[in-house]
Design a protein around this motif. Structure first.
Motif, PDB file in Angstrom:
ATOM      1  N   MET A   1       9.108  -7.976   1.123  1.00  0.00           N
ATOM      2  CA  MET A   1       7.541  -7.893   1.557  1.00  0.00           C
ATOM      3  C   MET A   1       7.032  -6.350   0.949  1.00  0.00           C
ATOM      4  SD  MET A   1       5.234  -7.551   4.968  1.00  0.00           S
ATOM      5  CE  MET A   1       5.501  -9.616   5.075  1.00  0.00           C
ATOM      6  N   PRO A   2       6.101  -6.319   0.240  1.00  0.00           N
ATOM      7  CA  PRO A   2       5.278  -5.057  -0.524  1.00  0.00           C
ATOM      8  C   PRO A   2       4.972  -3.888   0.540  1.00  0.00           C
ATOM      9  CG  PRO A   2       3.865  -6.827  -0.514  1.00  0.00           C
ATOM     10  CD  PRO A   2       5.053  -7.533  -0.203  1.00  0.00           C
ATOM     11  N   HIS A   3       5.011  -2.879   0.324  1.00  0.00           N
ATOM     12  CA  HIS A   3       4.693  -1.605   1.289  1.00  0.00           C
ATOM     13  C   HIS A   3       3.443  -1.033   0.829  1.00  0.00           C
ATOM     14  CE1 HIS A   3       8.401  -3.081   3.236  1.00  0.00           C
ATOM     15  NE2 HIS A   3       8.031  -2.595   4.301  1.00  0.00           N
ATOM     16  N   LYS A   4       2.921  -0.244   1.504  1.00  0.00           N
ATOM     17  CA  LYS A   4       1.934   0.695   1.113  1.00  0.00           C
ATOM     18  C   LYS A   4       1.822   1.935   2.079  1.00  0.00           C
ATOM     19  CE  LYS A   4      -1.928  -1.362   3.874  1.00  0.00           C
ATOM     20  NZ  LYS A   4      -2.924  -1.955   4.209  1.00  0.00           N
ATOM     21  N   LEU A   5       1.630   3.038   1.265  1.00  0.00           N
ATOM     22  CA  LEU A   5       1.783   4.394   2.152  1.00  0.00           C
ATOM     23  C   LEU A   5       0.399   4.698   2.596  1.00  0.00           C
ATOM     24  CD1 LEU A   5       3.278   6.827   2.593  1.00  0.00           C
ATOM     25  CD2 LEU A   5       2.066   7.855   0.698  1.00  0.00           C
ATOM     26  N   MET A   6       0.539   4.825   4.027  1.00  0.00           N
ATOM     27  CA  MET A   6      -0.921   5.158   4.864  1.00  0.00           C
ATOM     28  C   MET A   6      -0.809   6.658   5.519  1.00  0.00           C
ATOM     29  SD  MET A   6      -2.850   2.442   4.200  1.00  0.00           S
ATOM     30  CE  MET A   6      -3.939   2.554   5.639  1.00  0.00           C
ATOM     31  N   CYS A   7      -1.911   7.341   5.844  1.00  0.00           N
ATOM     32  CA  CYS A   7      -1.846   8.302   6.731  1.00  0.00           C
ATOM     33  C   CYS A   7      -2.385   7.475   7.841  1.00  0.00           C
ATOM     34  CB  CYS A   7      -3.044   9.242   6.062  1.00  0.00           C
ATOM     35  SG  CYS A   7      -3.268  10.631   6.994  1.00  0.00           S
ATOM     36  N   VAL A   8      -1.610   7.807   8.871  1.00  0.00           N
ATOM     37  CA  VAL A   8      -1.707   7.248  10.353  1.00  0.00           C
ATOM     38  C   VAL A   8      -2.304   8.431  11.365  1.00  0.00           C
ATOM     39  CG1 VAL A   8      -0.427   5.509   9.842  1.00  0.00           C
ATOM     40  CG2 VAL A   8       0.648   7.616  10.656  1.00  0.00           C
ATOM     41  N   GLY A   9      -2.712   9.399  10.887  1.00  0.00           N
ATOM     42  CA  GLY A   9      -3.220  10.672  11.783  1.00  0.00           C
ATOM     43  C   GLY A   9      -3.180  11.639  10.745  1.00  0.00           C
ATOM     44  N   ARG A  10      -3.440  12.897  11.401  1.00  0.00           N
ATOM     45  CA  ARG A  10      -3.447  14.052  10.900  1.00  0.00           C
ATOM     46  C   ARG A  10      -1.930  14.675  10.493  1.00  0.00           C
ATOM     47  NH1 ARG A  10      -8.544  17.341  11.941  1.00  0.00           N
ATOM     48  NH2 ARG A  10      -9.766  16.044  13.177  1.00  0.00           N
ATOM     49  N   GLY A  11      -1.771  14.573   9.112  1.00  0.00           N
ATOM     50  CA  GLY A  11      -0.425  15.165   8.533  1.00  0.00           C
ATOM     51  C   GLY A  11       0.697  14.123   8.863  1.00  0.00           C
ATOM     52  N   ARG A  12       0.246  12.709   9.153  1.00  0.00           N
ATOM     53  CA  ARG A  12       1.285  11.844   9.653  1.00  0.00           C
ATOM     54  C   ARG A  12       1.199  10.851   8.500  1.00  0.00           C
ATOM     55  NH1 ARG A  12      -1.146  10.516  14.916  1.00  0.00           N
ATOM     56  NH2 ARG A  12       0.622   8.532  14.747  1.00  0.00           N
ATOM     57  N   LEU A  13       2.452  10.436   7.811  1.00  0.00           N
ATOM     58  CA  LEU A  13       2.439   9.329   7.188  1.00  0.00           C
ATOM     59  C   LEU A  13       3.355   8.187   7.388  1.00  0.00           C
ATOM     60  CD1 LEU A  13       2.963  11.439   3.781  1.00  0.00           C
ATOM     61  CD2 LEU A  13       0.830  10.653   4.764  1.00  0.00           C
ATOM     62  N   ALA A  14       3.090   6.984   6.925  1.00  0.00           N
ATOM     63  CA  ALA A  14       4.064   5.925   7.274  1.00  0.00           C
ATOM     64  C   ALA A  14       3.866   4.755   6.160  1.00  0.00           C
ATOM     65  CB  ALA A  14       3.728   5.055   8.666  1.00  0.00           C
ATOM     66  N   TRP A  15       4.851   4.257   5.704  1.00  0.00           N
ATOM     67  CA  TRP A  15       4.887   2.825   5.015  1.00  0.00           C
ATOM     68  C   TRP A  15       4.713   1.855   5.756  1.00  0.00           C
ATOM     69  CZ3 TRP A  15       4.750   2.999  -0.224  1.00  0.00           C
ATOM     70  CH2 TRP A  15       5.209   4.284  -0.734  1.00  0.00           C
ATOM     71  N   GLN A  16       3.732   1.114   5.286  1.00  0.00           N
ATOM     72  CA  GLN A  16       3.266  -0.226   6.182  1.00  0.00           C
ATOM     73  C   GLN A  16       3.251  -1.641   5.239  1.00  0.00           C
ATOM     74  OE1 GLN A  16      -0.635   0.443   7.475  1.00  0.00           O
ATOM     75  NE2 GLN A  16       0.074   1.880   9.190  1.00  0.00           N
ATOM     76  N   PRO A  17       4.070  -2.436   5.713  1.00  0.00           N
ATOM     77  CA  PRO A  17       3.925  -3.739   5.032  1.00  0.00           C
ATOM     78  C   PRO A  17       2.647  -4.528   4.798  1.00  0.00           C
ATOM     79  CG  PRO A  17       4.812  -4.399   7.219  1.00  0.00           C
ATOM     80  CD  PRO A  17       4.634  -2.643   7.129  1.00  0.00           C
ATOM     81  N   TYR A  18       2.329  -5.152   3.877  1.00  0.00           N
ATOM     82  CA  TYR A  18       1.347  -6.024   3.676  1.00  0.00           C
ATOM     83  C   TYR A  18       1.564  -7.226   3.082  1.00  0.00           C
ATOM     84  CZ  TYR A  18       1.135  -4.444  -1.305  1.00  0.00           C
ATOM     85  OH  TYR A  18       1.522  -4.095  -2.370  1.00  0.00           O
ATOM     86  N   ASP A  19       0.681  -8.269   2.918  1.00  0.00           N
ATOM     87  CA  ASP A  19       0.716  -9.361   2.232  1.00  0.00           C
ATOM     88  C   ASP A  19      -0.358  -9.416   0.820  1.00  0.00           C
ATOM     89  OD1 ASP A  19       2.619 -10.786   3.848  1.00  0.00           O
ATOM     90  OD2 ASP A  19       0.954 -11.264   5.270  1.00  0.00           O
ATOM     91  N   ASP A  20       0.114 -10.003  -0.351  1.00  0.00           N
ATOM     92  CA  ASP A  20      -0.520 -10.038  -1.497  1.00  0.00           C
ATOM     93  C   ASP A  20      -1.563 -11.057  -0.978  1.00  0.00           C
ATOM     94  OD1 ASP A  20       0.318  -8.139  -3.211  1.00  0.00           O
ATOM     95  OD2 ASP A  20       2.291  -9.316  -3.535  1.00  0.00           O
ATOM     96  N   GLU A  21      -2.666 -10.678  -1.338  1.00  0.00           N
ATOM     97  CA  GLU A  21      -3.881 -11.675  -1.067  1.00  0.00           C
ATOM     98  C   GLU A  21      -4.023 -12.620  -2.375  1.00  0.00           C
ATOM     99  OE1 GLU A  21      -6.127  -7.977  -2.333  1.00  0.00           O
ATOM    100  OE2 GLU A  21      -4.229  -8.610  -1.401  1.00  0.00           O
ATOM    101  N   PRO A  22      -4.454 -14.158  -2.189  1.00  0.00           N
ATOM    102  CA  PRO A  22      -4.609 -14.730  -3.416  1.00  0.00           C
ATOM    103  C   PRO A  22      -5.477 -14.435  -4.310  1.00  0.00           C
ATOM    104  CG  PRO A  22      -4.979 -16.098  -1.132  1.00  0.00           C
ATOM    105  CD  PRO A  22      -4.729 -14.640  -1.070  1.00  0.00           C
ATOM    106  N   LEU A  23      -5.049 -14.620  -5.567  1.00  0.00           N
ATOM    107  CA  LEU A  23      -5.804 -14.250  -6.882  1.00  0.00           C
ATOM    108  C   LEU A  23      -7.153 -14.925  -6.975  1.00  0.00           C
ATOM    109  CD1 LEU A  23      -3.320 -13.693  -9.704  1.00  0.00           C
ATOM    110  CD2 LEU A  23      -4.635 -11.888  -8.540  1.00  0.00           C
TER     111      LEU A  23
END
Length: 351
Positions: A1-23
């Motif tokens: 599953m692909p992942h994206k980098l998100m800021c989840v609070g002040r100075g806090r990072l996390a990689w989160q999974p996501y699904d590719d949407e249909p084209l």
């Protein structure tokens, strides 16, 4: 599953999974091979000071502020990363001008795949470095600032703040025929870069009276235009001190609120400069309908593709995507750590 980098609070990072949407028929899917951050805007999210102004009111065009007694949110979701380069891996049925396998650049946060309209992609010509491609933004903001300052051939121009936008400003000023170009930043490596990219003089504003220095280096007249991209209160004050009578100060940075010490009753009052706030993506452009953000970007893309502008020395450091959780905070907190953070994704192929 692909992942994206998100800021989840002040100075806090996390990689989160996501699904590719249909084209959709007019969309393509791109596999990320390279990417870059946008330090000024992203810092307002990563460090959280964008929240302190409260929500933006699209109708009244102002920040609403925070209601009395409301605490500032410490947990939130914001994508980090600005531009991606990679090959098209799928295309919608209506897409005819992009082929699978073609390298493109487009706006996106740090993520493994990007789904977007084909018309939002910029196709890289053979030989174009990916570092130059991901500098399309900041180049369009730099060009907007130079145009908003009405810089003309022969003008003396100072550039405060030698991040990615400031270094692009230096290059565009050279193309515009400005002389002399005076670049100011407390980081020695950035001053050296500015000199290599076309600045005539590079000064450490922490080691001199920057406003006075600008006057002395222009025969006492002052610079015709001062362009401020550091976001520092002292830099804006130095712009007012160092600009010529009736000159122009361009404020392009997106800083946190300034502290005390900005004196608008001193040189700013006596020398009657024009203060212009520049933001390339604010429409309509000051020169609308002849100019809009799309024309700014088309112009910069042509210059980058032709090598008249370069992003290669600006994109540094370059790290692997799996290093971002450690590298992003380090670069965000230390100007000496680099200029514009570049990222190589695991799926990278040699360009």
């Amino acid at each position: 599953m692909p992942h994206k980098l998100m800021c989840v609070g002040r100075g806090r990072l996390a990689w989160q999974p996501y699904d590719d949407e249909p084209l959709a028929p007019d969309q393509v899917r791109v596999r990320a091979t390279y990417g870059a951050a946008k330090h000024g805007t992203e810092m307002s999210l990563f460090k959280g000071y964008a929240l302190d102004r409260g929500p933006w009111d699209e109708d009244l065009l102002l920040f609403r502020g925070l209601p009395d007694g409301q605490s500032r949110a410490e947990a939130y979701q914001a994508a980090l990363g600005n531009m991606i380069v990679g090959p098209v891996i799928e295309r919608g049925a209506a897409v005819t001008d992009l082929a699978v396998g073609q390298r493109v650049c487009l706006y996106s946060g740090f993520r493994d795949t990007v789904t977007a309209r084909a018309t939002s992609c910029w196709r890289l010509p053979d030989g174009m470095p990916w570092q130059s491609a991901v500098c399309l933004d900041p180049a369009d903001f730099a060009l907007g600032a130079v145009r908003d300052g009405h810089v003309r051939a022969g003008d003396a121009v100072a550039v405060f703040g030698l991040g990615a936008i400031g270094l692009m400003v230096v290059q565009i000023l050279r193309l515009a025929g400005a002389t002399p170009i005076l670049a100011l930043d407390p980081v020695a490596a950035r001053r050296d870069l500015a000199l290599s990219l076309g600045a005539d003089v590079a000064l450490d504003p922490a080691a001199c009276d920057a406003g006075l220095e600008l006057k002395q280096r222009t025969g006492g007249r002052g610079v015709d235009v001062a362009i401020e991209y550091s976001g520092a209160r002292a830099a804006l004050q130095a712009c007012f001190r160092g600009v010529a009578y009736g000159g122009t100060v361009v404020a392009g940075a997106y800083p946190a609120p300034y502290g005390s010490g900005l004196d608008l009753g001193a040189e700013a009052h006596m020398n009657a400069p024009t203060l212009v706030f520049s933001r390339a993506c604010s429409e309509p452009n000051r020169d609308y309908p002849r100019w809009d953000e799309r024309r700014l970007m088309e112009t910069c893309w042509r210059w980058l593709a032709e090598g008249r502008l370069t992003g290669e020395p600006i994109v540094q450091p370059i790290v692997a995507a799996d290093e971002l959780l450690e590298a992003y905070p380090r670069v965000a907190g230390d100007p000496d750590a680099g200029v514009k953070l570049g990222v190589v994704f695991p799926s990278v192929e040699e360009a």
